[in-house]
Structures are given as C-alpha cells and as structure tokens.
Design an enzyme around this catalytic site. Structure first.
Site, PDB file in Angstrom:
ATOM      1  N   PRO A  15     -65.319   0.923   5.448  1.00  0.00           N
ATOM      2  CA  PRO A  15     -65.294  -0.509   5.144  1.00  0.00           C
ATOM      3  C   PRO A  15     -66.382  -1.220   5.936  1.00  0.00           C
ATOM      4  O   PRO A  15     -66.471  -1.049   7.149  1.00  0.00           O
ATOM      5  CB  PRO A  15     -63.887  -0.950   5.612  1.00  0.00           C
ATOM      6  CG  PRO A  15     -63.508   0.065   6.648  1.00  0.00           C
ATOM      7  CD  PRO A  15     -64.151   1.349   6.241  1.00  0.00           C
ATOM      8  N   MET A  16     -67.223  -1.989   5.252  1.00  0.00           N
ATOM      9  CA  MET A  16     -68.326  -2.686   5.913  1.00  0.00           C
ATOM     10  C   MET A  16     -68.408  -4.103   5.374  1.00  0.00           C
ATOM     11  O   MET A  16     -68.601  -4.308   4.170  1.00  0.00           O
ATOM     12  CB  MET A  16     -69.660  -1.957   5.656  1.00  0.00           C
ATOM     13  CG  MET A  16     -69.759  -0.609   6.323  1.00  0.00           C
ATOM     14  SD  MET A  16     -71.296   0.253   5.918  1.00  0.00           S
ATOM     15  CE  MET A  16     -70.888   0.940   4.305  1.00  0.00           C
ATOM     16  N   GLN A  69     -59.092  -2.276   2.351  1.00  0.00           N
ATOM     17  CA  GLN A  69     -58.739  -2.504   3.749  1.00  0.00           C
ATOM     18  C   GLN A  69     -58.373  -3.962   3.978  1.00  0.00           C
ATOM     19  O   GLN A  69     -59.087  -4.873   3.552  1.00  0.00           O
ATOM     20  CB  GLN A  69     -59.860  -2.120   4.708  1.00  0.00           C
ATOM     21  CG  GLN A  69     -59.341  -2.139   6.151  1.00  0.00           C
ATOM     22  CD  GLN A  69     -60.402  -1.879   7.194  1.00  0.00           C
ATOM     23  OE1 GLN A  69     -61.297  -2.692   7.374  1.00  0.00           O
ATOM     24  NE2 GLN A  69     -60.289  -0.760   7.903  1.00  0.00           N
ATOM     25  N   CYS A  98     -61.413  -3.579  14.322  1.00  0.00           N
ATOM     26  CA  CYS A  98     -62.449  -4.590  14.470  1.00  0.00           C
ATOM     27  C   CYS A  98     -62.438  -5.137  15.899  1.00  0.00           C
ATOM     28  O   CYS A  98     -61.443  -5.726  16.331  1.00  0.00           O
ATOM     29  CB  CYS A  98     -62.234  -5.731  13.476  1.00  0.00           C
ATOM     30  SG  CYS A  98     -63.478  -7.040  13.618  1.00  0.00           S
ATOM     31  N   HIS A 168     -61.828   5.717  15.026  1.00  0.00           N
ATOM     32  CA  HIS A 168     -63.176   5.445  15.540  1.00  0.00           C
ATOM     33  C   HIS A 168     -63.148   5.809  17.017  1.00  0.00           C
ATOM     34  O   HIS A 168     -62.409   5.205  17.801  1.00  0.00           O
ATOM     35  CB  HIS A 168     -63.534   3.967  15.359  1.00  0.00           C
ATOM     36  CG  HIS A 168     -64.948   3.650  15.767  1.00  0.00           C
ATOM     37  ND1 HIS A 168     -65.844   3.046  14.928  1.00  0.00           N
ATOM     38  CD2 HIS A 168     -65.626   3.874  16.922  1.00  0.00           C
ATOM     39  CE1 HIS A 168     -67.009   2.900  15.542  1.00  0.00           C
ATOM     40  NE2 HIS A 168     -66.887   3.401  16.756  1.00  0.00           N
ATOM     41  N   ASN A 198     -64.432   8.851  12.697  1.00  0.00           N
ATOM     42  CA  ASN A 198     -65.388   7.789  12.401  1.00  0.00           C
ATOM     43  C   ASN A 198     -66.241   7.524  13.639  1.00  0.00           C
ATOM     44  O   ASN A 198     -65.744   7.528  14.756  1.00  0.00           O
ATOM     45  CB  ASN A 198     -64.626   6.531  11.976  1.00  0.00           C
ATOM     46  CG  ASN A 198     -65.515   5.321  11.753  1.00  0.00           C
ATOM     47  OD1 ASN A 198     -65.211   4.218  12.189  1.00  0.00           O
ATOM     48  ND2 ASN A 198     -66.637   5.516  11.070  1.00  0.00           N
ATOM     49  N   GLY A 199     -67.543   7.294  13.384  1.00  0.00           N
ATOM     50  CA  GLY A 199     -68.455   6.969  14.473  1.00  0.00           C
ATOM     51  C   GLY A 199     -69.587   7.974  14.591  1.00  0.00           C
ATOM     52  O   GLY A 199     -69.350   9.184  14.721  1.00  0.00           O
ATOM     53  N   ASP A 200     -70.822   7.469  14.498  1.00  0.00           N
ATOM     54  CA  ASP A 200     -72.022   8.308  14.669  1.00  0.00           C
ATOM     55  C   ASP A 200     -72.157   9.410  13.622  1.00  0.00           C
ATOM     56  O   ASP A 200     -72.732  10.464  13.900  1.00  0.00           O
ATOM     57  CB  ASP A 200     -72.062   8.932  16.071  1.00  0.00           C
ATOM     58  CG  ASP A 200     -72.373   7.906  17.159  1.00  0.00           C
ATOM     59  OD1 ASP A 200     -72.728   6.764  16.808  1.00  0.00           O
ATOM     60  OD2 ASP A 200     -72.244   8.242  18.351  1.00  0.00           O
ATOM     61  N   ARG A 223     -72.977   3.041   9.109  1.00  0.00           N
ATOM     62  CA  ARG A 223     -74.424   2.831   9.219  1.00  0.00           C
ATOM     63  C   ARG A 223     -75.212   3.963   8.546  1.00  0.00           C
ATOM     64  O   ARG A 223     -76.222   3.735   7.884  1.00  0.00           O
ATOM     65  CB  ARG A 223     -74.806   2.728  10.693  1.00  0.00           C
ATOM     66  CG  ARG A 223     -76.305   2.601  10.952  1.00  0.00           C
ATOM     67  CD  ARG A 223     -76.774   1.174  10.881  1.00  0.00           C
ATOM     68  NE  ARG A 223     -78.228   1.072  10.959  1.00  0.00           N
ATOM     69  CZ  ARG A 223     -78.887  -0.027  11.277  1.00  0.00           C
ATOM     70  NH1 ARG A 223     -78.213  -1.131  11.534  1.00  0.00           N
ATOM     71  NH2 ARG A 223     -80.191  -0.058  11.314  1.00  0.00           N
TER      72      ARG A 223
END
Length: 301
Positions: A15-16, A69, A98, A168, A198-200, A223
């Site tokens: 989700p972004m 989400q 968040c 995350h 989640n992450g990197d 990203r």
C-alpha cells in the site's frame, strides 16, 4: 488466502499513498505480482461519506486479487468499511505501521502495535461481520525495540482470527536503517498463520534472500516497485514494454497527469542521466511526455 497455499512465496505490491492506485495495480500484475494493496484509506471518512468512498476507492474487473488497506481508531469504522468493499476485493488490512506523527495524533497507524487488544477486536468484529470464509482480514505492523512484545502482539492477532500478518522490519522511529531480518524470522517461527516480510525489497534477489533468511510466506515491496514495476518478473530496471504498458493502462483508466508523470519519473530514474531527468521532470502535459518518450527514449508506444 489461497495464494499462500501454493507453496511459493507470494509477491505483493505494498500500500502506497498516492501511488498504489488502480492503474498501477493493473500494471504490476502483468509482471508477476501476485497480490496488490490499495493505498491506505481512512476508515472513519470512508464509512461515513459517499464522497470519500468515490474519491478513495476505484477498481475494475482486472483488479484482483486485491486487499484494501484501512486505517482506523474505532473497530466499527473498520468493520463497516470492510463490509462496504467486501464485494469488490479479496480482503482488508489494518494499518498498524504508518509512523507519521499525524497518524499517531489520530490514534491510527504504528501506535496500534501498543494496543493489541484493539487490534484483536478489529479482527474479530470484521470476521464476524463478513460471512465469506475466504475473505481475508490481515494486519500490517512495525516491530518493537523489544521483539518479545511484537511476538506477543502477533500471537494475539493470530488468536483473533487474522488471515496473515505483514511485518515491516523496522521500529516506528526507524527510516533508513537496515531491516531487522532476525526479528521477522522470530515472528515467522512464533505463529502459524502466513507472515509477509516488508522493507528493503528492491530486486528479485532481495526477494529470494529474504525468504531464505526468514522462511516467510511472502514478500511486500514499495519503493522497489515504484522504481521498477517489473521487478518481480526478474528485470533489473524498468523495461521499455513496462513503460509502454503504464502509458496504455494509466491513460485508459483516466489517471490524473501528476500521478501519470510521477510514476514515469520513478520508473525511469535509473535509465536516465541527471540532465535528462531534469528535462523530463519539468514536462507539464501528457502530450509533451509522450513526445519525449518517443523521440528521446525511442520507446514505441
């Protein structure tokens, strides 16, 4: 979810805010993305306002599988919103990740990792309200400095009936620090429901390395997907066809120019020089962007 029963890691688009909207979700599914999330939606306004619903959520027949989400500080707003979208998606997810200050002030996002009773109640109320046993109710979290607290949180989320948990691997105060892979591994080993890392996650190698190191059931990228929507298909940079597909899909779904342009800026960052980016980023119309892509980048549209 059935996706987690296939025996291979589920590849997920995160989700972004402003970015994981309909056109982008349609795009990434062409390049081996198994599951896409909507941007975070504020459940209170979504539940209470038809105008908010019209603005915040659009979908189409190709937009599956999809998780919506929601951010909530009241269980009834979350479960009520889940009921409203249940016919148009495969599940809902509670945002407990968040880290922004405004979210903390509103009692939503990462602050909820310190309120496991509320998170569990949200899951229970939502599962009770939606009769479809295949409808997913999941939670996305950040970790505590004391990982034992996160393990306890995840066990309570599992006991409440959650379908899966996305972790995350950073605390609420971390941003650029390396993801805590060991923490994700510990959480995976502590619960019996699927866990997503989640992450990197920015390349297919990162996907494989993370799964090997943690044993997780899926990975989620943000990203990395913005910079290369074809990442999960094994491309190191955004291929020409993906750029052309984005233009076709986004224009076909009425994507506003700023969103259309910003996605292209992210997608093509690694393929262009600084001088080239400066020119491309300054373009102010769809026609100018299309001309530049055809004539300078020599991509057939």
């Amino acid at each position: 979810m059935e996706l987690f029963e296939k025996g291979t890691p589920v590849k997920i688009c995160a989700p972004m805010v402003r970015y994981s909207k309909l056109a982008f979700r349609n795009l990434v599914r062409l390049y081996d993305c198994d599951l896409a999330f909507s941007p975070m939606i504020l459940a209170d306004s979504f539940y209470q306002s038809q105008k908010a619903r019209d603005i915040e959520f659009t979908t189409n027949e190709g937009d599956k599988p999809l998780i919506v989400q929601l951010a909530a500080n009241k269980a009834e707003f979350f479960s009520g919103s889940a009921e409203l979208v249940s016919k148009y998606c495969n599940g809902v997810d509670l945002n407990c990740g968040c880290p922004q200050r405004w979210a903390w002030k509103e009692g939503i996002g990462a602050c909820l990792i310190n309120n496991p009773e509320f998170v569990s109640d949200v899951v229970k109320q939502t599962k009770a309200k939606i009769s479809d046993p295949n409808f997913s109710v999941s939670v996305k979290i950040r970790i505590h400095k004391d990982i034992s607290r996160t393990v306890d949180l995840c066990r309570q989320i599992e006991a409440a009936g959650a379908s899966f948990i996305t972790v995350h691997g950073r605390t609420k105060d971390q941003k650029g620090e390396p993801v805590n892979i060991e923490a994700i591994k510990i959480i995976k080993e502590s619960v019996n429901i699927p866990v997503v890392a989640n992450g990197d996650i920015k390349t297919l190698k990162h996907v494989n390395d993370t799964v090997a190191a943690t044993g997780v059931d899926g990975v989620m990228a943000a990203r990395g997907m913005l910079e290369n929507p074809a990442m999960y298909a094994g491309f190191d940079t955004t291929p020409d066809k993906c750029v052309a597909d984005w233009i076709r899909i986004s224009l076909g779904t009425g994507t506003p120019f700023l969103c259309f342009h910003h996605h292209l800026i992210y997608m093509c960052e690694k393929r262009t020089s600084r001088a080239d980016r400066r020119i491309f980023n300054s373009l102010s119309s769809t026609a100018a962007v299309l001309d530049y892509i055809r004539n300078v980048w020599e991509i057939q549209l």
